[in-house]
Design a protein around this motif. Structure first.
Motif, PDB file in Angstrom:
ATOM      1  N   LEU A 194       0.825  -1.208   0.000  1.00  0.00           N
ATOM      2  CA  LEU A 194       0.000   0.000   0.000  1.00  0.00           C
ATOM      3  C   LEU A 194       0.858   1.257   0.000  1.00  0.00           C
ATOM      4  N   THR A 195       1.981   1.212   0.706  1.00  0.00           N
ATOM      5  CA  THR A 195       2.893   2.352   0.702  1.00  0.00           C
ATOM      6  C   THR A 195       3.344   2.663  -0.723  1.00  0.00           C
ATOM      7  N   ARG A 196       3.697   1.633  -1.438  1.00  0.00           N
ATOM      8  CA  ARG A 196       4.147   1.810  -2.821  1.00  0.00           C
ATOM      9  C   ARG A 196       3.042   2.437  -3.678  1.00  0.00           C
ATOM     10  N   GLU A 197       1.808   1.934  -3.542  1.00  0.00           N
ATOM     11  CA  GLU A 197       0.707   2.446  -4.349  1.00  0.00           C
ATOM     12  C   GLU A 197       0.322   3.867  -3.951  1.00  0.00           C
ATOM     13  N   LEU A 198       0.307   4.145  -2.653  1.00  0.00           N
ATOM     14  CA  LEU A 198      -0.124   5.454  -2.182  1.00  0.00           C
ATOM     15  C   LEU A 198       0.925   6.524  -2.428  1.00  0.00           C
ATOM     16  N   ALA A 199       2.184   6.122  -2.554  1.00  0.00           N
ATOM     17  CA  ALA A 199       3.235   7.095  -2.849  1.00  0.00           C
ATOM     18  C   ALA A 199       2.989   7.793  -4.177  1.00  0.00           C
ATOM     19  N   ASP A 200       2.279   7.134  -5.088  1.00  0.00           N
ATOM     20  CA  ASP A 200       1.963   7.729  -6.390  1.00  0.00           C
ATOM     21  C   ASP A 200       0.715   8.599  -6.345  1.00  0.00           C
ATOM     22  N   ARG A 201      -0.004   8.579  -5.206  1.00  0.00           N
ATOM     23  CA  ARG A 201      -1.297   9.260  -5.146  1.00  0.00           C
ATOM     24  C   ARG A 201      -1.358  10.366  -4.104  1.00  0.00           C
ATOM     25  N   ALA A 202      -0.534  10.305  -3.079  1.00  0.00           N
ATOM     26  CA  ALA A 202      -0.614  11.245  -1.958  1.00  0.00           C
ATOM     27  C   ALA A 202       0.549  12.229  -1.981  1.00  0.00           C
ATOM     28  N   ASP A 203       0.273  13.462  -1.573  1.00  0.00           N
ATOM     29  CA  ASP A 203       1.341  14.438  -1.436  1.00  0.00           C
ATOM     30  C   ASP A 203       2.198  14.146  -0.211  1.00  0.00           C
ATOM     31  N   ALA A 237      13.437   2.050   5.563  1.00  0.00           N
ATOM     32  CA  ALA A 237      13.596   1.394   4.260  1.00  0.00           C
ATOM     33  C   ALA A 237      12.358   1.602   3.394  1.00  0.00           C
ATOM     34  N   VAL A 238      11.176   1.400   3.964  1.00  0.00           N
ATOM     35  CA  VAL A 238       9.953   1.554   3.161  1.00  0.00           C
ATOM     36  C   VAL A 238       9.709   3.022   2.830  1.00  0.00           C
ATOM     37  N   ALA A 239      10.117   3.919   3.736  1.00  0.00           N
ATOM     38  CA  ALA A 239       9.981   5.349   3.468  1.00  0.00           C
ATOM     39  C   ALA A 239      10.876   5.770   2.311  1.00  0.00           C
ATOM     40  N   ALA A 240      12.072   5.201   2.261  1.00  0.00           N
ATOM     41  CA  ALA A 240      12.984   5.529   1.161  1.00  0.00           C
ATOM     42  C   ALA A 240      12.389   5.124  -0.180  1.00  0.00           C
ATOM     43  N   THR A 241      11.733   3.973  -0.208  1.00  0.00           N
ATOM     44  CA  THR A 241      11.081   3.523  -1.443  1.00  0.00           C
ATOM     45  C   THR A 241       9.989   4.497  -1.866  1.00  0.00           C
TER      46      THR A 241
END
Length: 264
Positions: free
Chosen positions: A17-26, A40-44
């Motif tokens: 979900l982090t990966r998907e939401l990174a493309d949608r949320a500011d 690590a997940v934040a860096a992605t």
């Protein structure tokens, strides 16, 4: 979207979900318990262009949950979406009953009380079109109203199944207070830590679980639906006990008692 809060972001469905939401949320506000895995997940997510803030908290402890909510309110000018993904599974030792430091059974504390408190504390600062999504399960077991802490005949997987039905019950009552909140079962037995600990064979992939959650979180056609349970993409009826107002009332009193024990 401006700001999204996601709990349990460091692995499994949360990482997807982090990966998907990174493309949608500011702005992504990601929660986890392990700082290294959070980084690590934040860096992605940052690599995909998102602004990311990381917060750690033990969701089994209501005081830490309240502190998490206070920090989110400080950070977010506009909070559009909250996804309560973090959960405690059946455990590696199914006969070992775990509690938080106040004596509350851990699955009920993390899987029910934490989402309840997050919804209650964050909804007042969300706009009318904000959404709260609870990650549930098609696996549900009836509660024993006289023993919500599961002190008798304890079994870890059963405790998890009870907590997921209790999550649906609480969602119904949160929605009655005017909160936009729904529960979604993403997919059967994704390859998560919880499934591995329970020695279950995965039936689905993480990707299988992403679209059902994103639909409940983002689909404009669902704007008028709240207090409901989705089995993947479809509205569904949960275990019949969820419709029992007397049991839900007992659960609400119990949640209030546990919060009072923690000084919340």
């Amino acid at each position: 979207m401006d700001t999204v809060v996601l709990t349990g972001a460091t692995s499994g469905l949360g990482a997807g979900l982090t990966r998907e939401l990174a493309d949608r949320a500011d702005h992504l506000i990601l929660h986890g318990r392990d700082t290294g895995r959070l980084d690590a997940v934040a860096a992605t997510a940052r690599d995909r262009g998102a602004r990311v803030t990381t917060l750690t908290a033990d969701l089994g402890d209501p005081l830490e949950v309240r502190g998490l909510c206070a920090r989110v309110r400080e950070l977010a000018g506009r909070l559009d979406l909250v996804i309560n993904n973090a959960a405690v599974g059946g455990g590696a030792d199914p006969e070992h009953r775990e509690t938080n430091r106040y004596g509350t059974e851990l699955r009920m504390a993390a899987n029910v009380i934490a989402p309840h408190l997050i919804a209650s504390e964050l909804w007042p600062v969300m706009p009318p079109n904000g959404r709260i999504v609870q990650i549930g399960s098609a696996g549900q077991a009836p509660l024993e109203p006289s023993d919500l802490d599961f002190t008798r005949g304890y079994q870890g997987v059963e405790a998890y199944l009870r907590s997921k039905l209790a999550l649906i019950m609480d969602t119904i009552d949160l929605a009655a207070r005017g909160i936009w909140v729904n529960v979604v079962h993403p997919a059967d037995r994704m390859p998560t830590t919880m499934v591995r600990e329970s020695r279950l064979v995965p039936h689905a992939t993480i990707d299988d679980g992403l679209l059902p959650v994103l639909r409940v979180a983002l689909d404009t056609e669902l704007a008028g639906i709240t207090g409901r349970y989705f089995d993947r993409f479809e509205l569904a009826e949960p275990h019949p006990q969820a419709a029992d107002p007397a049991v839900r009332q007992v659960l609400q009193r119990w949640i209030g008692d546990q919060l009072a024990l923690a000084g919340v």
